[in-house]
Design a protein around this motif. Sequence first.
Motif, mmCIF file in Angstrom:
data_model
loop_
_atom_site.group_PDB
_atom_site.id
_atom_site.type_symbol
_atom_site.label_atom_id
_atom_site.label_comp_id
_atom_site.label_asym_id
_atom_site.label_seq_id
_atom_site.Cartn_x
_atom_site.Cartn_y
_atom_site.Cartn_z
ATOM 1 N N SER A 105 0.802 -1.033 -0.113
ATOM 2 C CA SER A 105 0.005 0.138 0.013
ATOM 3 C C SER A 105 0.949 1.427 -0.060
ATOM 4 O O SER A 105 0.415 2.345 -0.507
ATOM 5 C CB SER A 105 -0.902 -0.002 1.285
ATOM 6 O OG SER A 105 -2.075 -1.200 1.236
ATOM 7 N N HIS A 146 1.538 3.114 -3.280
ATOM 8 C CA HIS A 146 0.139 3.508 -3.685
ATOM 9 C C HIS A 146 -0.428 4.787 -3.146
ATOM 10 O O HIS A 146 -0.179 5.015 -2.061
ATOM 11 C CB HIS A 146 -0.790 2.498 -4.314
ATOM 12 C CG HIS A 146 0.082 1.320 -4.963
ATOM 13 N ND1 HIS A 146 -0.034 1.088 -6.140
ATOM 14 C CD2 HIS A 146 0.587 0.041 -4.328
ATOM 15 C CE1 HIS A 146 0.630 0.293 -6.769
ATOM 16 N NE2 HIS A 146 0.822 -0.567 -5.586
ATOM 17 N N ARG A 168 -3.656 5.243 -2.590
ATOM 18 C CA ARG A 168 -5.197 4.902 -2.028
ATOM 19 C C ARG A 168 -5.289 4.625 -0.644
ATOM 20 O O ARG A 168 -6.209 4.143 -0.173
ATOM 21 C CB ARG A 168 -5.839 3.617 -2.864
ATOM 22 C CG ARG A 168 -6.083 3.956 -4.229
ATOM 23 C CD ARG A 168 -6.938 2.920 -4.706
ATOM 24 N NE ARG A 168 -7.335 3.250 -6.112
ATOM 25 C CZ ARG A 168 -8.465 3.701 -6.527
ATOM 26 N NH1 ARG A 168 -9.472 3.926 -5.708
ATOM 27 N NH2 ARG A 168 -8.563 3.895 -7.934
ATOM 28 N N THR A 209 -4.506 -1.428 1.196
ATOM 29 C CA THR A 209 -5.209 -1.469 0.060
ATOM 30 C C THR A 209 -4.701 -2.389 -1.135
ATOM 31 O O THR A 209 -5.443 -2.800 -1.933
ATOM 32 C CB THR A 209 -5.556 0.135 -0.646
ATOM 33 O OG1 THR A 209 -4.012 0.541 -0.637
ATOM 34 C CG2 THR A 209 -6.316 0.657 0.324
ATOM 35 N N HIS A 210 -3.451 -2.414 -1.320
ATOM 36 C CA HIS A 210 -2.776 -3.050 -2.188
ATOM 37 C C HIS A 210 -1.888 -4.083 -1.713
ATOM 38 O O HIS A 210 -0.839 -3.892 -0.633
ATOM 39 C CB HIS A 210 -1.664 -2.055 -3.120
ATOM 40 C CG HIS A 210 -2.691 -1.192 -3.893
ATOM 41 N ND1 HIS A 210 -3.165 -0.213 -3.223
ATOM 42 C CD2 HIS A 210 -2.624 -0.830 -5.292
ATOM 43 C CE1 HIS A 210 -3.586 0.539 -4.206
ATOM 44 N NE2 HIS A 210 -3.454 0.032 -5.393
ATOM 45 N N ILE A 222 -10.149 -5.085 -0.258
ATOM 46 C CA ILE A 222 -8.923 -4.327 -0.863
ATOM 47 C C ILE A 222 -9.131 -3.839 -2.253
ATOM 48 O O ILE A 222 -10.058 -4.066 -2.832
ATOM 49 C CB ILE A 222 -7.971 -5.484 -0.827
ATOM 50 C CG1 ILE A 222 -8.245 -6.493 -1.525
ATOM 51 C CG2 ILE A 222 -7.511 -5.930 0.853
ATOM 52 C CD1 ILE A 222 -7.112 -7.699 -1.626
ATOM 53 N N HIS A 223 -8.263 -2.966 -2.488
ATOM 54 C CA HIS A 223 -8.298 -2.531 -3.930
ATOM 55 C C HIS A 223 -7.457 -3.336 -4.974
ATOM 56 O O HIS A 223 -8.101 -3.650 -6.153
ATOM 57 C CB HIS A 223 -7.616 -1.042 -3.908
ATOM 58 C CG HIS A 223 -7.486 -0.331 -5.370
ATOM 59 N ND1 HIS A 223 -8.738 -0.207 -5.826
ATOM 60 C CD2 HIS A 223 -6.550 -0.169 -6.232
ATOM 61 C CE1 HIS A 223 -8.560 0.463 -7.272
ATOM 62 N NE2 HIS A 223 -7.158 0.285 -7.290
ATOM 63 N N ALA A 224 -6.442 -3.902 -4.590
ATOM 64 C CA ALA A 224 -5.622 -4.642 -5.386
ATOM 65 C C ALA A 224 -4.923 -5.710 -4.842
ATOM 66 O O ALA A 224 -4.346 -5.501 -3.912
ATOM 67 C CB ALA A 224 -4.509 -3.676 -6.406
ATOM 68 N N SER A 279 -9.192 8.233 -5.207
ATOM 69 C CA SER A 279 -10.388 8.005 -4.915
ATOM 70 C C SER A 279 -10.736 6.605 -5.016
ATOM 71 O O SER A 279 -10.150 5.981 -5.930
ATOM 72 C CB SER A 279 -11.499 8.879 -5.663
ATOM 73 O OG SER A 279 -11.461 8.745 -6.967
#
Length: 100
Positions: free
Chosen positions: A26, A29, A31, A35-36, A69-71, A100
């Motif tokens: 994360s 990144h 975000r 998240t990553h 999570i985002h990725a 965002s």
Amino acid sequence: MSKQIQLETALSQALTPAHLSVADESHMHSRGLETHYKAVIVSERFAGLNAVKRHQLAYASLGDLMGQIHALALHTYTPAEWAEQGVAPASPTCRGGSAS
């Protein structure tokens, strides 16, 4: 319990890996925290499966965690492939994008 530990636990239980590494990336990144992630998974369960099927198996093992999570970068290997390769590729540098 951190997301990283939750990911490790879910992947371990579902795939009984010979090797598992989950890294929180994360910080690379924009975000936010947790998240990553990058997961390197070595499992006999991947034998005979192409990359798409391996990823689908990993995603299915995570269930609702995927929505939190985002990725997730997946690097999936059989034990023989891992013995030959021995290292997953480095993650690319974040190219920015929307926060965002």
